[in-house]
Design an enzyme around this catalytic site. Structure first.
Site, PDB file in Angstrom:
ATOM      1  N   LYS A   1      -9.360  -2.551   2.320  1.00 37.95           N
ATOM      2  CA  LYS A   1      -8.518  -1.342   2.355  1.00 37.95           C
ATOM      3  C   LYS A   1      -7.129  -1.644   1.802  1.00 37.95           C
ATOM      4  O   LYS A   1      -6.540  -0.816   1.102  1.00 37.95           O
ATOM      5  CB  LYS A   1      -8.408  -0.856   3.806  1.00 37.95           C
ATOM      6  CG  LYS A   1      -7.788   0.504   3.955  1.00 37.95           C
ATOM      7  CD  LYS A   1      -7.971   0.994   5.383  1.00 37.95           C
ATOM      8  CE  LYS A   1      -7.846   2.499   5.497  1.00 37.95           C
ATOM      9  NZ  LYS A   1      -6.535   3.032   5.245  1.00 37.95           N
TER      10      LYS A   1
ATOM     11  N   ASP B   1       3.017  -0.959  11.990  1.00 39.19           N
ATOM     12  CA  ASP B   1       1.860  -1.697  11.474  1.00 39.19           C
ATOM     13  C   ASP B   1       1.986  -3.187  11.745  1.00 39.19           C
ATOM     14  O   ASP B   1       1.054  -3.831  12.231  1.00 39.19           O
ATOM     15  CB  ASP B   1       1.682  -1.444   9.971  1.00 39.19           C
ATOM     16  CG  ASP B   1       1.008  -0.094   9.719  1.00 39.19           C
ATOM     17  OD1 ASP B   1       0.621   0.554  10.716  1.00 39.19           O
ATOM     18  OD2 ASP B   1       0.881   0.295   8.550  1.00 39.19           O
TER      19      ASP B   1
ATOM     20  N   ASP C   1      -7.733   1.842  -0.578  1.00 35.92           N
ATOM     21  CA  ASP C   1      -6.850   3.001  -0.411  1.00 35.92           C
ATOM     22  C   ASP C   1      -6.234   3.445  -1.732  1.00 35.92           C
ATOM     23  O   ASP C   1      -6.102   4.641  -1.990  1.00 35.92           O
ATOM     24  CB  ASP C   1      -5.734   2.687   0.599  1.00 35.92           C
ATOM     25  CG  ASP C   1      -6.224   2.901   2.028  1.00 35.92           C
ATOM     26  OD1 ASP C   1      -7.453   3.003   2.217  1.00 35.92           O
ATOM     27  OD2 ASP C   1      -5.377   2.964   2.940  1.00 35.92           O
TER      28      ASP C   1
ATOM     29  N   ARG D   1      -8.533  12.116  12.397  1.00 33.92           N
ATOM     30  CA  ARG D   1      -7.100  11.842  12.350  1.00 33.92           C
ATOM     31  C   ARG D   1      -6.338  13.155  12.132  1.00 33.92           C
ATOM     32  O   ARG D   1      -6.601  13.880  11.180  1.00 33.92           O
ATOM     33  CB  ARG D   1      -6.800  10.811  11.243  1.00 33.92           C
ATOM     34  CG  ARG D   1      -7.477   9.471  11.532  1.00 33.92           C
ATOM     35  CD  ARG D   1      -7.291   8.484  10.408  1.00 33.92           C
ATOM     36  NE  ARG D   1      -5.910   8.055  10.258  1.00 33.92           N
ATOM     37  CZ  ARG D   1      -5.491   7.223   9.295  1.00 33.92           C
ATOM     38  NH1 ARG D   1      -6.364   6.749   8.408  1.00 33.92           N
ATOM     39  NH2 ARG D   1      -4.235   6.875   9.224  1.00 33.92           N
TER      40      ARG D   1
ATOM     41  N   LYS E   1       0.843  -1.200   0.000  1.00 40.35           N
ATOM     42  CA  LYS E   1       0.000   0.000   0.000  1.00 40.35           C
ATOM     43  C   LYS E   1       0.875   1.246   0.000  1.00 40.35           C
ATOM     44  O   LYS E   1       0.643   2.186  -0.756  1.00 40.35           O
ATOM     45  CB  LYS E   1      -0.892   0.004   1.236  1.00 40.35           C
ATOM     46  CG  LYS E   1      -1.656   1.301   1.415  1.00 40.35           C
ATOM     47  CD  LYS E   1      -2.492   1.330   2.676  1.00 40.35           C
ATOM     48  CE  LYS E   1      -1.634   1.495   3.920  1.00 40.35           C
ATOM     49  NZ  LYS E   1      -2.416   1.923   5.104  1.00 40.35           N
TER      50      LYS E   1
ATOM     51  N   GLU F   1      -6.362   3.968  11.679  1.00 37.74           N
ATOM     52  CA  GLU F   1      -7.722   3.753  11.205  1.00 37.74           C
ATOM     53  C   GLU F   1      -8.721   3.813  12.361  1.00 37.74           C
ATOM     54  O   GLU F   1      -9.864   4.201  12.217  1.00 37.74           O
ATOM     55  CB  GLU F   1      -7.832   2.423  10.486  1.00 37.74           C
ATOM     56  CG  GLU F   1      -7.320   2.432   9.043  1.00 37.74           C
ATOM     57  CD  GLU F   1      -5.800   2.429   8.910  1.00 37.74           C
ATOM     58  OE1 GLU F   1      -5.084   2.679   9.902  1.00 37.74           O
ATOM     59  OE2 GLU F   1      -5.322   2.183   7.768  1.00 37.74           O
TER      60      GLU F   1
ATOM     61  N   HIS G   1      -8.821  -2.569   8.729  1.00 37.32           N
ATOM     62  CA  HIS G   1      -8.376  -3.790   8.049  1.00 37.32           C
ATOM     63  C   HIS G   1      -7.443  -4.627   8.917  1.00 37.32           C
ATOM     64  O   HIS G   1      -7.527  -5.852   8.927  1.00 37.32           O
ATOM     65  CB  HIS G   1      -7.709  -3.418   6.728  1.00 37.32           C
ATOM     66  CG  HIS G   1      -6.574  -2.430   6.857  1.00 37.32           C
ATOM     67  ND1 HIS G   1      -5.394  -2.589   6.209  1.00 37.32           N
ATOM     68  CD2 HIS G   1      -6.450  -1.283   7.571  1.00 37.32           C
ATOM     69  CE1 HIS G   1      -4.595  -1.570   6.502  1.00 37.32           C
ATOM     70  NE2 HIS G   1      -5.220  -0.774   7.332  1.00 37.32           N
ATOM     71  N   ARG G   2      -6.541  -3.954   9.641  1.00 37.53           N
ATOM     72  CA  ARG G   2      -5.561  -4.736  10.411  1.00 37.53           C
ATOM     73  C   ARG G   2      -6.206  -5.436  11.604  1.00 37.53           C
ATOM     74  O   ARG G   2      -5.753  -6.497  12.005  1.00 37.53           O
ATOM     75  CB  ARG G   2      -4.394  -3.849  10.855  1.00 37.53           C
ATOM     76  CG  ARG G   2      -3.660  -3.241   9.682  1.00 37.53           C
ATOM     77  CD  ARG G   2      -2.191  -3.008   9.898  1.00 37.53           C
ATOM     78  NE  ARG G   2      -1.670  -2.332   8.728  1.00 37.53           N
ATOM     79  CZ  ARG G   2      -1.387  -2.932   7.573  1.00 37.53           C
ATOM     80  NH1 ARG G   2      -1.541  -4.235   7.436  1.00 37.53           N
ATOM     81  NH2 ARG G   2      -0.965  -2.232   6.539  1.00 37.53           N
TER      82      ARG G   2
ATOM     83  N   ASN H   1     -10.743   6.812   4.045  1.00 42.55           N
ATOM     84  CA  ASN H   1      -9.948   6.786   5.281  1.00 42.55           C
ATOM     85  C   ASN H   1      -8.500   6.447   4.931  1.00 42.55           C
ATOM     86  O   ASN H   1      -7.816   5.757   5.674  1.00 42.55           O
ATOM     87  CB  ASN H   1     -10.539   5.754   6.247  1.00 42.55           C
ATOM     88  CG  ASN H   1      -9.999   5.929   7.666  1.00 42.55           C
ATOM     89  OD1 ASN H   1      -9.339   6.932   7.965  1.00 42.55           O
ATOM     90  ND2 ASN H   1     -10.258   4.956   8.519  1.00 42.55           N
TER      91      ASN H   1
END
Ligand code: DC
Length: 653
Positions: free
Chosen positions: A419, A319, A51, A124, A24, A347, A394-395, A94
């Site tokens: 995402k 991440d 994204d 954010r 990404k 996120e 997503h994570r 996002n």
């Protein structure tokens, strides 16, 4: 309210090979740089996800020529630093990797734009980047809360300023965005970082990509970066996007948990992404890791040992570090992830979300402003089946898939993985093997219960009497004065059913009800409530939660067709109505209950009719089920036949 979910069974092993989607971080940087460059760029292996779709869409709206070449290849016609469209309203979802760099590029490019995103995007922070850009004369206004999107951008006033001071301790994307935009000024510009710079590996990716497009940025460590005068992006012509190293972390963790070996292709030893360092952390925890130029492979610790818990500064892998949080419950001691304050502005507030959801499974978690500590449960089976929320992150969805090595899970809104990794759950299913199920379905009194319990004993597997759940629902409804045809009322009862199967006993709200649920009226009630779709829906995950290692024998009507369609072996039992009435008659007599056999036969026929004719999950033999007519069989012979069928099925993994 119906919502999307995916039910994942408990997993027992993982191995295989996965081709990763494109990174990404690289994809969105390359798209922007290709758009700003002189010349056309063909990009291969681009990540196709929400994204990158936001970035592609924004570039099209700005007048950039974007051509899909088929598969994951795109051609971007570079605009040489001037977007053809100078007034536009952009919606960036996002996607932080689209929002921050586009803010910087548009603020320095000239034109009138608004940039907006999802409600979460509006929470954010972006103030540090805006402050940096304003020092260069950018005209940016906050349309909502100061310091947050949405933004209105107008043409900058000319500015001679040569040095920008930028905070780098909230998000490294501010620096990345600013650096990528600075060549639009033409003049030499220096960026001085105030305080600490977090997530440095992402800045490395930015610098490497800018270099691919011909702009080199001399720097003094991580404190000061200079974009030289006259820097111009020039297309490298053709560019391949590396696989996503953060996405790799889930599969490497799976290999470490599920035996392995599990190989990911698309990133390797030479990757420019910091998250490949996740493999080193796995190795430190005891996993066996090997690398090639374009692949990494993970397997469980040698000798089937357990992973070791550890304390780690995660600033370099923010991440991928999330993946460690859901790996930690399987380690031999606590794991502490430090220096992760940036999780709170991603996120979702990832520290809070992670702690809340881990606790649902019975995991003990401590959290602070910038750390999380995860304690493994006493024994792996202490993990509880749970329904996990994903917070549009997503994570969260991908991380929790790992927890299926401890318990079956329902993951809400799994499509949030789109995402960055639209195919995630398909690939996850391809490389994992679930706890096996033997589904024994059949009509009333065909001998299912007796045969299924005997087979479960012989295999050493768990046993699910799904009929008992419908009976319990009917009984609980009766006790609460809810009519059996009140679909919403009965579904609420099914959802909240307080039941425990303890040894041979069945407890409803602590009260032993083994006999009460076998009463003939309750048989009728069970058959009525079982015909209500909302009731079946409410009991679905409760049944799937029984699928625990080493295996499950599930008895019912729709075990093989609806509840466990991926059963290793499916059997459908039948017998003549007369024979079944006779069996039930004898059973009841034994319990001292006097009944009339003709009435039993009539009842059975009515229930057969209702169970097989209802609109939802009717009792029917599915095409892939073995048929066993027990009319003239002894129990021993029937049990042997079923065991023979299960044992004949090859283990898939
Ligand atoms: O197997 P049993 O007789 O205990 O089942 C009671 C009722 O529940 C029966 O009418 C069918 C229904 N049932 C069902 O619809 N689906 C199942 N998986 C199990 C039972």
């Amino acid at each position: 309210m119906s919502r999307e979910f995916i039910d994942l069974p408990q997993m027992v092993s993982a191995r295989g090979c996965v081709r990763l989607p494109g990174s990404k971080s690289i994809s969105n940087r390359v798209l922007l740089l290709a758009a700003l460059a002189v010349g056309d760029t063909e990009i291969r292996d681009l990540l196709l996800s929400d994204d990158t779709e936001r970035m592609l869409d924004a570039l099209r709206r700005l007048g950039v020529g974007v051509s899909a070449l088929g598969g994951n290849a795109y051609r971007i016609a570079g605009v040489g630093g001037r977007f053809p469209v100078t007034e536009a309203d952009l919606f960036l979802g996002n996607a932080g990797t689209a929002f921050r760099p586009l803010t910087a590029a548009l603020a320095l490019a000239g034109g009138r734009y608004t940039l907006n995103g999802t409600p979460r995007m509006r929470e954010r922070p972006i103030g540090d980047l805006v402050d940096g850009l304003r020092q260069l004369g950018a005209d940016i206004a906050y349309l909502g809360a100061a310091g947050f999107p949405p933004l209105a951008i107008a043409t900058p006033s000319g500015s001679e300023v040569r040095t920008v001071r930028l905070r780098g301790d909230v998000s490294s994307q501010f620096l990345s965005g600013l650096l990528m935009a600075l060549p639009l000024r033409g003049a030499e510009t220096r960026v001085d970082i105030i305080g600490d710079l977090i997530s440095k590996p992402y800045v490395e990716i930015t610098l490497a990509m800018m270099a691919r497009f011909g702009v080199n940025v001399p720097r003094d460590g991580w404190r000061c970066f200079t974009v030289p005068a006259g820097s111009v992006y020039r297309s490298p012509g053709l560019l391949h996007v590396e696989g996503d190293a953060s996405s790799a972390s889930y599969f490497l963790a799976l290999g470490a948990l599920g035996g392995g070996p599990l190989r990911v292709e698309g990133v390797g030893r030479d990757s420019i992404q910091g998250d490949v360092r996740f493999a080193d952390v796995l190795a430190d925890m005891g996993a066996q890791i090997s690398h090639g130029p374009n692949w990494i492979e993970a397997a469980a610790p040698a000798g089937h040992g357990r992973l070791q818990g550890m304390s780690l500064d995660c600033n370099h892998i923010p991440d991928a570090a999330m993946t460690l949080a859901t790996l930690a419950p399987f380690a031999d001691g606590p794991t502490t992830l430090n220096n992760i304050a940036s999780w709170r502005v991603k996120e979702t507030d990832r520290i809070a979300a992670m702690a809340t959801e881990l606790r649902k499974l019975g995991v003990v978690v401590d959290e602070g402003d910038d750390f999380i500590r995860v304690w493994p449960p006493e024994a792996r089976h202490a993990l509880r089946p749970a329904v996990v929320d994903t917070y549009d992150d997503h994570r969260m969805a991908m991380c929790f898939s790992l927890m299926t090595f401890g318990a079956p899970l329902r993951i809400n809104d799994p499509n949030t993985v789109a995402k960055t990794f639209p195919d995630y759950f398909k690939l996850f299913t391809d490389v994992t093997a679930a706890v096996p199920v033997l589904a024994i379905d059949g009509i009333s009194a065909s001998g299912k219960g007796t045969i299924a319990t005997r087979v479960a004993d012989a295999l050493g597997w768990h046993y699910l009497d799904s009929g008992a759940l419908y009976r319990l629902t009917a009984l609980a409804a009766e006790r609460s004065g809810v009519r059996w045809d009140d679909e919403t009322g009965v579904a609420a009862i099914a959802e909240a059913l307080d039941v425990a199967f303890v040894g041979g006993a069945i407890l409803l709200a602590g009260d032993a009800v083994g006999d009460a649920i076998r009463r003939e009226e309750i048989s009728t009630g069970a058959s009525r409530v079982a015909a209500l779709p909302a009731v079946r829906e409410a009991l679905l995950f409760r049944q799937r939660a029984f699928r625990r290692a080493p295996g499950l024998v599930a008895d019912g009507r729709d075990m093989g067709s609806v509840v466990f369609p991926d059963s290793r072996c499916k059997v459908f039992l039948t017998a003549t109505a007369e024979k079944r009435a006779e069996r039930r008659y004898k059973q009841l007599l034994k319990k001292g209950i006097a009944v009339n056999i003709a009435a039993l036969l009539l009842d059975l026929r009515e229930r057969d009719e209702r169970d097989s004719q209802r609109g939802v999950a009717p009792t029917q033999q599915s095409a892939d089920a073995e048929l066993l007519d027990t009319t003239n069989l002894t129990i021993d012979i029937a049990v042997d036949q079923v065991l023979d069928w299960v044992n004949k099925v090859p283990r898939n993994r």
